[in-house]
Design a protein around this motif. Sequence first.
Motif, PDB file in Angstrom:
ATOM      1  N   ILE B  14     -20.277  47.880 -27.864  1.00  0.00           N
ATOM      2  CA  ILE B  14     -19.996  46.964 -28.973  1.00  0.00           C
ATOM      3  C   ILE B  14     -19.249  47.773 -30.023  1.00  0.00           C
ATOM      4  O   ILE B  14     -19.775  48.759 -30.522  1.00  0.00           O
ATOM      5  CB  ILE B  14     -21.293  46.381 -29.566  1.00  0.00           C
ATOM      6  CG1 ILE B  14     -22.031  45.577 -28.499  1.00  0.00           C
ATOM      7  CG2 ILE B  14     -20.982  45.542 -30.796  1.00  0.00           C
ATOM      8  CD1 ILE B  14     -23.372  45.048 -28.935  1.00  0.00           C
ATOM      9  N   SER B  39     -37.100  44.934 -26.970  1.00  0.00           N
ATOM     10  CA  SER B  39     -36.075  44.075 -27.542  1.00  0.00           C
ATOM     11  C   SER B  39     -34.840  44.892 -27.938  1.00  0.00           C
ATOM     12  O   SER B  39     -34.971  45.963 -28.527  1.00  0.00           O
ATOM     13  CB  SER B  39     -36.655  43.374 -28.776  1.00  0.00           C
ATOM     14  OG  SER B  39     -35.768  42.404 -29.217  1.00  0.00           O
ATOM     15  N   GLY B  40     -33.676  44.409 -27.580  1.00  0.00           N
ATOM     16  CA  GLY B  40     -32.444  45.078 -27.983  1.00  0.00           C
ATOM     17  C   GLY B  40     -31.992  46.190 -27.055  1.00  0.00           C
ATOM     18  O   GLY B  40     -30.991  46.849 -27.323  1.00  0.00           O
ATOM     19  N   GLY B  42     -30.701  45.877 -24.191  1.00  0.00           N
ATOM     20  CA  GLY B  42     -29.485  45.528 -23.452  1.00  0.00           C
ATOM     21  C   GLY B  42     -29.691  44.638 -22.241  1.00  0.00           C
ATOM     22  O   GLY B  42     -28.776  44.484 -21.433  1.00  0.00           O
ATOM     23  N   LYS B  43     -30.849  44.034 -22.112  1.00  0.00           N
ATOM     24  CA  LYS B  43     -31.123  43.206 -20.931  1.00  0.00           C
ATOM     25  C   LYS B  43     -30.224  41.968 -20.884  1.00  0.00           C
ATOM     26  O   LYS B  43     -29.623  41.683 -19.853  1.00  0.00           O
ATOM     27  CB  LYS B  43     -32.604  42.748 -20.940  1.00  0.00           C
ATOM     28  CG  LYS B  43     -33.592  43.899 -21.056  1.00  0.00           C
ATOM     29  CD  LYS B  43     -35.029  43.410 -21.023  1.00  0.00           C
ATOM     30  CE  LYS B  43     -35.442  42.531 -22.203  1.00  0.00           C
ATOM     31  NZ  LYS B  43     -35.533  43.238 -23.486  1.00  0.00           N
ATOM     32  N   SER B  44     -30.149  41.281 -22.012  1.00  0.00           N
ATOM     33  CA  SER B  44     -29.375  40.016 -21.996  1.00  0.00           C
ATOM     34  C   SER B  44     -27.886  40.260 -21.810  1.00  0.00           C
ATOM     35  O   SER B  44     -27.225  39.517 -21.076  1.00  0.00           O
ATOM     36  CB  SER B  44     -29.601  39.234 -23.286  1.00  0.00           C
ATOM     37  OG  SER B  44     -30.932  38.808 -23.370  1.00  0.00           O
ATOM     38  N   ILE B  45     -27.344  41.285 -22.465  1.00  0.00           N
ATOM     39  CA  ILE B  45     -25.902  41.490 -22.298  1.00  0.00           C
ATOM     40  C   ILE B  45     -25.590  41.997 -20.886  1.00  0.00           C
ATOM     41  O   ILE B  45     -24.516  41.735 -20.358  1.00  0.00           O
ATOM     42  CB  ILE B  45     -25.262  42.388 -23.389  1.00  0.00           C
ATOM     43  CG1 ILE B  45     -25.913  43.729 -23.484  1.00  0.00           C
ATOM     44  CG2 ILE B  45     -25.256  41.693 -24.735  1.00  0.00           C
ATOM     45  CD1 ILE B  45     -25.151  44.681 -24.403  1.00  0.00           C
ATOM     46  N   PRO B  55     -20.517  38.103 -24.783  1.00  0.00           N
ATOM     47  CA  PRO B  55     -20.141  37.676 -26.135  1.00  0.00           C
ATOM     48  C   PRO B  55     -18.897  38.443 -26.564  1.00  0.00           C
ATOM     49  O   PRO B  55     -18.680  39.586 -26.124  1.00  0.00           O
ATOM     50  CB  PRO B  55     -21.341  38.078 -26.989  1.00  0.00           C
ATOM     51  CG  PRO B  55     -22.444  38.436 -26.060  1.00  0.00           C
ATOM     52  CD  PRO B  55     -21.832  38.723 -24.722  1.00  0.00           C
TER      53      PRO B  55
HETATM   54  N1  LIG Z   1     -23.314  38.396 -29.462  1.00  0.00           N
HETATM   55  C1  LIG Z   1     -23.510  39.671 -29.808  1.00  0.00           C
HETATM   56  N2  LIG Z   1     -22.690  40.257 -30.689  1.00  0.00           N
HETATM   57  C2  LIG Z   1     -22.884  41.544 -31.080  1.00  0.00           C
HETATM   58  N3  LIG Z   1     -23.879  42.303 -30.630  1.00  0.00           N
HETATM   59  C3  LIG Z   1     -24.731  41.777 -29.750  1.00  0.00           C
HETATM   60  C4  LIG Z   1     -24.611  40.437 -29.292  1.00  0.00           C
HETATM   61  N4  LIG Z   1     -25.614  40.176 -28.435  1.00  0.00           N
HETATM   62  C5  LIG Z   1     -26.327  41.304 -28.365  1.00  0.00           C
HETATM   63  N5  LIG Z   1     -25.822  42.280 -29.148  1.00  0.00           N
HETATM   64  C6  LIG Z   1     -26.346  43.647 -29.309  1.00  0.00           C
HETATM   65  O1  LIG Z   1     -26.410  44.226 -28.037  1.00  0.00           O
HETATM   66  C7  LIG Z   1     -27.575  44.988 -27.907  1.00  0.00           C
HETATM   67  C8  LIG Z   1     -28.355  44.557 -26.716  1.00  0.00           C
HETATM   68  O2  LIG Z   1     -28.745  43.210 -26.927  1.00  0.00           O
HETATM   69  P1  LIG Z   1     -29.458  42.334 -25.828  1.00  0.00           P
HETATM   70  O3  LIG Z   1     -29.440  40.949 -26.355  1.00  0.00           O
HETATM   71  O4  LIG Z   1     -28.868  42.573 -24.516  1.00  0.00           O
HETATM   72  O5  LIG Z   1     -30.942  42.883 -25.871  1.00  0.00           O
HETATM   73  P2  LIG Z   1     -32.201  42.387 -25.052  1.00  0.00           P
HETATM   74  O6  LIG Z   1     -32.669  43.532 -24.260  1.00  0.00           O
HETATM   75  O7  LIG Z   1     -31.863  41.151 -24.312  1.00  0.00           O
HETATM   76  O8  LIG Z   1     -33.227  42.085 -26.211  1.00  0.00           O
HETATM   77  P3  LIG Z   1     -34.277  40.887 -26.330  1.00  0.00           P
HETATM   78  O9  LIG Z   1     -35.446  41.318 -25.538  1.00  0.00           O
HETATM   79  O10 LIG Z   1     -34.572  40.869 -27.798  1.00  0.00           O
HETATM   80  O11 LIG Z   1     -33.636  39.663 -25.836  1.00  0.00           O
HETATM   81  C9  LIG Z   1     -28.350  44.841 -29.211  1.00  0.00           C
HETATM   82  O12 LIG Z   1     -28.105  46.005 -29.967  1.00  0.00           O
HETATM   83  C10 LIG Z   1     -27.753  43.638 -29.850  1.00  0.00           C
HETATM   84  O13 LIG Z   1     -27.775  43.771 -31.244  1.00  0.00           O
END
Ligand SMILES: Nc1ncnc2c1ncn2[C@@H]1O[C@H](COP(=O)(O)OP(=O)(O)OP(=O)(O)O)[C@@H](O)[C@H]1O
Lengths: 276, 312
Positions: B14, B39-40, B42-45, B55
């Motif tokens: 990012i 949380s955070g 990186g699982k969702s991305i 995104p």
């Molecule tokens: N749309 C976005 N724009 C900018 N940064 C993002 C976006 N989505 C996620 N991030 C950043 O990417 C990183 C990983 O986010 P991600 O959503 O993948 O975490 P996660 O493991 O899914 O967390 P959670 O368990 O809270 O869902 C985080 O630092 C988050 O701030």
Amino acid sequence: MRRISPGMMVVLGLLALFVAAALAAPLLSPFDPLRQSLLLRLKPPGSLLGGRTFILGTDDLGRDLLSRVLFGARVSLLVSVVAVALSFVVGTALGMVAGWYRGAVAVVIMRLVDTMLSIPAILLAVLTVAVLGPGFLNLVVVLGLTRWPRYARVAYGQTLQVAVLPYIRAAEMAGAGSTRILWRHILPNIAGPLMVVATSEFGLMILFEAGLSFLGLGIQPPAPSWGSIMAAGRQYVERAWWLTVFPGACLFGVVLCVNVTGDWLRDRLDPRAASR
Amino acid sequence: MTPVLAIENLSLSIAGVPVVDGINLGVDAGEVMALVGESGCGKSITSAAVMRLLPGAVSQTAGDIRLAGESLSRLSERQMQAMRGRRLSMIFQEPQAALDPLSTIGTQIAESLRQSARAARPAVLHMLDEVGIADPARRIDQYPFELSGGMCQRVVIAAALIARPELLLADEPTTALDVTIQAQILDLLRTLARERGTAVLLITHDVGVVADIADRVAVMYAGRIAEAGPVHSIFAQPRHPYTQLLLASVPRLSDVPKSPLAVIPGRVPTPLEFGPGCRFASRCPRADAQCVAQTPPLRPLGDSDVACWHAA
Ligand SMILES: Nc1ncnc2c1ncn2[C@@H]1O[C@H](COP(=O)(O)OP(=O)(O)OP(=O)(O)O)[C@@H](O)[C@H]1O
Ligand code: SF4
Ligand SMILES: [Mg+2]
């Protein structure tokens, strides 16, 4: 199906009446709307002259006002409906495209919208008609193409909001392309606010038509439209109130019915509200 | 055997800051692979990268994603779009928000079939039945607001699986639901995946969910895989210090009532704080100089793969 409330029935009935009257103008008109008679100038409503009754009176050229209002309804309603439809389609499409693709596309489209909105629409319309020449088709095209920015602005803002909702993302995940998403998922969800714009524009269109016809840039005399009848009658307001009051009342009635119907349709098209 | 999903050395950034760093992950047909982590991390991305719907702020800087051996990075957007919903699909939290409020259930389930509503109707009715929705013939024409949250998630699952994709990505599919419904939905996912041979990548931070339905688990920490392997081995013998602490922090029924919960002291470093070494070093009880200086590679250990210098 939900029942229609009695009040709404009346409104829908009135609207249907206006449309029917416009369509059946040749059958309903007691006289030829263009036939002049200097002997019959500015006769008040209900005048009985030479065995003929002029229910709404006559105008400054001795033409029967009822016949003119009926034929005028055709022109006024047709101009408004077509112009509203045209501007709705153009504005909504451009606004949605800008809201969906954002970036440079949005900058170009929304700049154009700002520019158009900063110029008074009537001035723009006057200028274009002056160049293209008057006439029904030109009038409709000009009104349609000058009034789209309001739809574009609403569609743009609404699309921006809806595009980030999870169900749009879910549709992308399911493999829906941009066209399908815009058409099937975004348009229905932004139709409510656009409908509100369209109904308010409808009344404005009748007024614009009146204004342009008044300036001699719209419907050409002797053809009647509500706007041109009122415009001509304006000079005689003190001596012949009926020339402005009757077409004005019709205009008022139609605009009111259209606005109420628009609100009602918007609620009815939303399944959440429909079940309440 | 070629895994259905192979994530190879995936890195995501990012604004130039690496957030996900060289992840490797494979999921086989009919298998549920859980991806857990704070949380955070990186699982969702990571899952968004698999769908190629990152995104705007996030970009892929390295690595490849393969579906049944085929590289997805090489596909055009059009080809990729054709695969979404058909060969790989995704569901996420908040089932009610994931459904278009103005489209019927039936239309939305049929979305990935790319058929007319009428042609798809028998398949949709069958699918509604398979996801355990009673009275499909009535439900198919209803709108999302007429259904409960649990039912909506069943609809979302039906929509995701109707085209028989090889891979299903599920990002915290039950977090928004109450506990009894959670169990039913997870059970449904697991059964359908087994029957249809669908590979499932299940993202969660609920270790209980992992124990219940996953076959394998990958534990992520600050953008890297810390440990991955079969659920039973990892639960029986976690080898990475982070996994050990994570599992110890989960309350068990066998715990003495009111005994204090174990917590991991400190916090996850932000991507800007990532150093050259192990990212867990700032919180690891066993960290030493080597840990701070050098990144531990993922290496096989027993049944699992572990990224730790001192794991044994
Ligand atoms: N749309 C976005 N724009 C900018 N940064 C993002 C976006 N989505 C996620 N991030 C950043 O990417 C990183 C990983 O986010 P991600 O959503 O993948 O975490 P996660 O493991 O899914 O967390 P959670 O368990 O809270 O869902 C985080 O630092 C988050 O701030
Ligand atoms: S590499 Fe070192 S710091 Fe990292 S988890 Fe292993 S022991 Fe702890
Ligand atoms: Mg997440």
